[in-house]
Design an enzyme around this catalytic site. Structure first.
Site, PDB file in Angstrom:
ATOM      1  N   HIS A  37      49.046  44.265  39.822  1.00 26.98           N
ATOM      2  CA  HIS A  37      50.216  44.645  40.622  1.00 26.98           C
ATOM      3  C   HIS A  37      51.372  45.139  39.752  1.00 26.98           C
ATOM      4  O   HIS A  37      52.413  45.536  40.295  1.00 26.98           O
ATOM      5  CB  HIS A  37      50.702  43.468  41.471  1.00 26.98           C
ATOM      6  CG  HIS A  37      49.715  43.024  42.507  1.00 26.98           C
ATOM      7  ND1 HIS A  37      49.135  43.880  43.404  1.00 26.98           N
ATOM      8  CD2 HIS A  37      49.195  41.796  42.770  1.00 26.98           C
ATOM      9  CE1 HIS A  37      48.301  43.215  44.182  1.00 26.98           C
ATOM     10  NE2 HIS A  37      48.311  41.939  43.816  1.00 26.98           N
TER      11      HIS A  37
ATOM     12  N   ASP B  65      39.588  42.871  43.791  1.00 24.93           N
ATOM     13  CA  ASP B  65      40.500  41.821  44.244  1.00 24.93           C
ATOM     14  C   ASP B  65      40.768  41.999  45.737  1.00 24.93           C
ATOM     15  O   ASP B  65      40.689  43.109  46.272  1.00 24.93           O
ATOM     16  CB  ASP B  65      41.809  41.931  43.455  1.00 24.93           C
ATOM     17  CG  ASP B  65      42.736  40.752  43.630  1.00 24.93           C
ATOM     18  OD1 ASP B  65      42.760  39.888  42.743  1.00 24.93           O
ATOM     19  OD2 ASP B  65      43.446  40.704  44.661  1.00 24.93           O
TER      20      ASP B  65
ATOM     21  N   HIS C  19      43.544  41.930  47.138  1.00 27.28           N
ATOM     22  CA  HIS C  19      44.750  42.744  47.246  1.00 27.28           C
ATOM     23  C   HIS C  19      44.547  44.065  46.505  1.00 27.28           C
ATOM     24  O   HIS C  19      43.945  44.094  45.429  1.00 27.28           O
ATOM     25  CB  HIS C  19      45.952  42.022  46.638  1.00 27.28           C
ATOM     26  CG  HIS C  19      46.252  40.694  47.252  1.00 27.28           C
ATOM     27  ND1 HIS C  19      45.857  39.512  46.683  1.00 27.28           N
ATOM     28  CD2 HIS C  19      46.895  40.371  48.405  1.00 27.28           C
ATOM     29  CE1 HIS C  19      46.255  38.499  47.443  1.00 27.28           C
ATOM     30  NE2 HIS C  19      46.875  39.004  48.499  1.00 27.28           N
TER      31      HIS C  19
END
Length: 339
Positions: free
Chosen positions: A158, A193, A195
């Site tokens: 991220h 993942d 996300h």
């Protein structure tokens, strides 16, 4: 399988996590690394402490202004009257402004996307060592290892080039891919993942030299919300080198594997000769984030299918949070990879 981890990666111990307006304990706890380490050893991994490869591989991805912020902001923050123990921004410009602020509060908002990435006294050191694990994994692959596991904690996917977010500070998968690219490889990044790897996408969105593929829960109502949609394909010279495969919430093994097939086909057509797998174990049915419903045995099937590409691969740890199946999920993946 060769593996890398530095115990110093556990020094980062975030205390702040704001979710749905409620202050909660951070799910990204140091104990995660201990559980994952134990599981990887049980799966036959042989760990080494990563070499310190210096800052150059990190600065291939992250500009020096951002690295200076990460390295110094906690000490600066503590000099402010009434400061919190961790750096947590209370303003987020979303880059609509054009001026980089001088003050630390403004800089925190500029460089931190959300409240899930508080910076404490040991954050920089742990993130730096986590990145060195990724670089060491890439160097081992370049030296002839077919697959290497980098136990990267804190995670990284991220993190944009100059912005932390979602528990992440340095983008370990991007750093590993850049190290492979620097050595003359043609790498792809496959993110599994739960996300979407929004930071990874952002880093390579204009770059035709690295293919980014992500299988994840649909971000329409799930973090990271603003990125990870199927229409996002790359931009300019990078158009067509980003593939997002969002899945409905609650998708299980069969749906995940079907989407994975599409991603692997694109990787093969890209003609890459090295792979970085951003491995999240939070797609599991019992993970606290409850995005997808992959089973423990499903991780073995996912791993076996990726391994069948027979590409030199750096497996970079991303998410997967404390719950009874966390260790078994990693063991299942690594044993599935090794057959």
């Amino acid at each position: 399988m060769k593996a890398f981890f530095d115990p110093g990666q556990t020094a980062h111990d975030p205390q702040t996590f704001l979710a749905n307006g409620v202050l909660r304990p951070s799910p990204e706890q140091p104990r995660r690394a201990e559980v994952l380490h134990e599981a990887a050893v049980a799966a036959g991994c042989e760990f080494s402490v990563p070499e310190d490869h210096g800052i150059a591989f990190i600065s291939d991805v992250h500009p020096s202004e951002y690295l200076a912020f990460l390295q110094n902001i906690h000490a600066r923050w503590q000099r402010m009257d009434g400061a919190s123990e961790e750096v947590v921004p209370n303003v987020h410009p979303n880059r609509h402004g054009v001026s980089y602020p001088d003050g630390m509060v403004g800089q925190a908002g500029w460089h931190m996307a959300d409240t899930a990435c508080p910076i404490g006294p040991h954050t920089w050191a742990s993130a730096y060592l986590s990145a060195q694990s990724a670089v060491s994994g890439a160097q081992a692959v370049l030296s002839g290892e077919q697959a290497v596991y980098a136990l990267c904690r804190p995670p990284g996917h991220h993190a944009f080039s100059d912005m932390a977010g979602g528990f992440c500070f340095l983008n370990n998968a991007a750093i590993a891919a850049k190290a492979l690219l620097r050595a003359g490889c043609r790498p792809a990044i496959l993110d599994v993942d739960v996300h979407h790897g929004n930071g990874t996408q952002g880093i390579f969105y204009d770059d035709p030299e690295v293919l980014t593929v992500s299988v994840h829960a649909d971000p329409a109502r799930f973090y990271p919300f603003f990125w990870g949609h199927a229409h996002e394909r790359g931009r300019g010279p990078g158009e067509g080198t980003n593939l997002n495969l969002p899945l409905d919430r609650g998708t299980g093994d069969d749906g995940f594997l079907a989407a994975l097939e599409n991603g692997l086909e694109r990787i093969e057509l890209f003609g890459c000769d090295a792979l970085v797998v951003a491995l999240g174990l939070d797609a599991h049915e019992n993970d606290p984030f409850q995005g997808l419903a992959v089973t423990t045995s499903g991780f073995a099937s996912i791993a076996a299918r990726i391994a069948s590409l027979d590409l030199p691969t750096v497996i970079v740890q991303e998410g997967g949070y404390l719950q009874p199946e966390l260790g078994p999920n990693l063991r299942s993946f690594l044993e599935g990879w090794q057959g």
